[in-house]
Design an enzyme around this catalytic site. Structure first.
Site, PDB file in Angstrom:
ATOM      1  N   ARG A  72       0.835  -1.121   0.044  1.00  6.20           N
ATOM      2  CA  ARG A  72      -0.064   0.168   0.051  1.00  6.20           C
ATOM      3  C   ARG A  72       0.811   1.408   0.002  1.00  6.20           C
ATOM      4  O   ARG A  72       2.084   1.273   0.229  1.00  6.20           O
ATOM      5  CB  ARG A  72      -0.892   0.034   1.091  1.00  6.20           C
ATOM      6  CG  ARG A  72       0.059   0.239   2.645  1.00  6.20           C
ATOM      7  CD  ARG A  72      -0.961   0.489   3.762  1.00  6.20           C
ATOM      8  NE  ARG A  72      -0.509   0.303   4.932  1.00  6.20           N
ATOM      9  CZ  ARG A  72       0.488   1.081   5.571  1.00  6.20           C
ATOM     10  NH1 ARG A  72       0.738   2.250   4.803  1.00  6.20           N
ATOM     11  NH2 ARG A  72       1.024   0.726   6.516  1.00  6.20           N
ATOM     12  N   VAL A  76       4.304   3.799   8.165  1.00  2.56           N
ATOM     13  CA  VAL A  76       3.885   2.871   9.215  1.00  2.56           C
ATOM     14  C   VAL A  76       2.649   3.219   9.801  1.00  2.56           C
ATOM     15  O   VAL A  76       2.393   4.267  10.187  1.00  2.56           O
ATOM     16  CB  VAL A  76       5.188   2.631  10.173  1.00  2.56           C
ATOM     17  CG1 VAL A  76       5.481   3.852  11.053  1.00  2.56           C
ATOM     18  CG2 VAL A  76       4.674   1.441  11.125  1.00  2.56           C
ATOM     19  N   THR A  77       1.822   1.984  10.314  1.00  4.02           N
ATOM     20  CA  THR A  77       0.812   2.276  11.045  1.00  4.02           C
ATOM     21  C   THR A  77       0.431   0.874  12.042  1.00  4.02           C
ATOM     22  O   THR A  77       1.108  -0.139  11.815  1.00  4.02           O
ATOM     23  CB  THR A  77      -0.637   2.385  10.422  1.00  4.02           C
ATOM     24  OG1 THR A  77      -1.681   3.037  11.069  1.00  4.02           O
ATOM     25  CG2 THR A  77      -1.022   1.206   9.580  1.00  4.02           C
ATOM     26  N   TYR A  78      -0.593   1.031  12.730  1.00  4.71           N
ATOM     27  CA  TYR A  78      -0.702  -0.118  13.545  1.00  4.71           C
ATOM     28  C   TYR A  78      -2.317  -0.482  13.456  1.00  4.71           C
ATOM     29  O   TYR A  78      -3.087   0.422  13.301  1.00  4.71           O
ATOM     30  CB  TYR A  78      -0.604   0.277  15.006  1.00  4.71           C
ATOM     31  CG  TYR A  78      -1.193  -0.593  16.067  1.00  4.71           C
ATOM     32  CD1 TYR A  78      -0.398  -1.737  16.254  1.00  4.71           C
ATOM     33  CD2 TYR A  78      -1.970  -0.280  17.108  1.00  4.71           C
ATOM     34  CE1 TYR A  78      -0.899  -2.502  17.426  1.00  4.71           C
ATOM     35  CE2 TYR A  78      -2.718  -1.122  17.855  1.00  4.71           C
ATOM     36  CZ  TYR A  78      -2.011  -2.435  18.245  1.00  4.71           C
ATOM     37  OH  TYR A  78      -2.401  -3.232  18.983  1.00  4.71           O
ATOM     38  N   GLY A 150      -4.648   4.123   3.376  1.00  8.38           N
ATOM     39  CA  GLY A 150      -3.657   3.703   2.675  1.00  8.38           C
ATOM     40  C   GLY A 150      -4.102   2.901   1.507  1.00  8.38           C
ATOM     41  O   GLY A 150      -4.892   1.687   1.935  1.00  8.38           O
ATOM     42  N   GLY A 162      -7.324   0.039   2.451  1.00 11.91           N
ATOM     43  CA  GLY A 162      -8.085   0.769   2.892  1.00 11.91           C
ATOM     44  C   GLY A 162      -8.071   1.734   4.211  1.00 11.91           C
ATOM     45  O   GLY A 162      -7.143   2.426   4.120  1.00 11.91           O
ATOM     46  N   CYS A 180       2.517   6.931  10.912  1.00  9.86           N
ATOM     47  CA  CYS A 180       2.682   7.501   9.496  1.00  9.86           C
ATOM     48  C   CYS A 180       3.918   8.471   9.302  1.00  9.86           C
ATOM     49  O   CYS A 180       3.861   9.084   8.497  1.00  9.86           O
ATOM     50  CB  CYS A 180       1.121   8.365   9.249  1.00  9.86           C
ATOM     51  SG  CYS A 180      -0.173   7.329   9.432  1.00  9.86           S
TER      52      CYS A 180
END
EC number: 2.3.1.181
Length: 216
Positions: A72, A76-78, A150, A162, A180
């Protein structure tokens, strides 16, 4: 047979991120011009995911939470329990001949669906230029991020990945990363803001707003 104008909504329940990621890619590989668009509602066990632009150093300390590289956009995300995740498996060519132009409109539609969903709980939110996602626009949590997005848009105009919306989470893992890619970016969830809402309620509300917006 005509393709439904509104996406089909599928509830996949609690599912490991890697399983969902592989399923999204397989669905997109196999789809044809006759394949209906779909929205997948999912809840993931704890996982950090890295977008194509991600700098791994933004994962400060994963604390044994898996870190998964994805295709994507974004950083970085969680993802974790108590978070609404909806994946958008769409063929953008159905909306406009130039899928690249519609991509910007799609992001706007996704963000507006989140804003409208949160407004129903009297939570005022906003976009930030150059920083995809949704942020609190007033109150003590002003500037905190409550939703992330994303997407992957293939050359043929088909999308997956998504949006995620924090409902009632343990927010601690967000402090183990630069969300992010932003150092010290505060994150928040609906529960912390006093919203009384179940995960399933918000899942259905956001899916409904996305489905209606995408069918216009």
């Amino acid at each position: 047979m005509s393709v439904p104008r509104q996406p089909l909504v599928l509830q996949r329940g609690l599912e490991d991120y890697v399983t969902t990621f592989a399923a999204m890619r397989a669905f997109t590989d196999a789809r044809t011009t006759a394949t209906a668009d779909e929205l997948w509602i999912v809840e993931h066990p704890p996982v950090f995911t890295l977008g194509l632009a991600a700098d791994p150093s933004h994962v400060l300390d994963p604390h044994e939470i898996p870190v998964v590289e994805t295709d994507r956009g974004g950083e970085v995300t969680y993802h974790g329990l108590g978070q609404v995740v909806i994946y958008l498996l769409l063929d953008l060519r159905r909306h406009k001949a130039d899928a690249r132009l519609f991509a910007r409109e799609l992001v706007n539609k996704i963000e507006q669906a989140v804003i409208d969903t949160l407004a129903a709980y009297n939570l005022a939110c906003e976009r930030k230029p150059g920083a995809p996602g949704i942020y609190m626009s007033d109150g003590p949590a002003q500037g905190a991020k409550i939703a992330a997005l994303g997407l992957k848009i293939r050359g043929n105009g088909c999308t997956y990945h998504g949006v995620s919306l924090n409902v009632a989470m343990d927010l601690t893992p967000f402090t183990w990363i630069n969300p992010c890619g932003y150092e010290d970016l505060a994150t928040i969830d609906m529960q912390s803001l006093g919203a009384q809402a179940t995960l399933s309620e918000v899942q259905n509300a956001l899916a409904d707003k996305l489905s209606k917006s995408l069918s216009r």
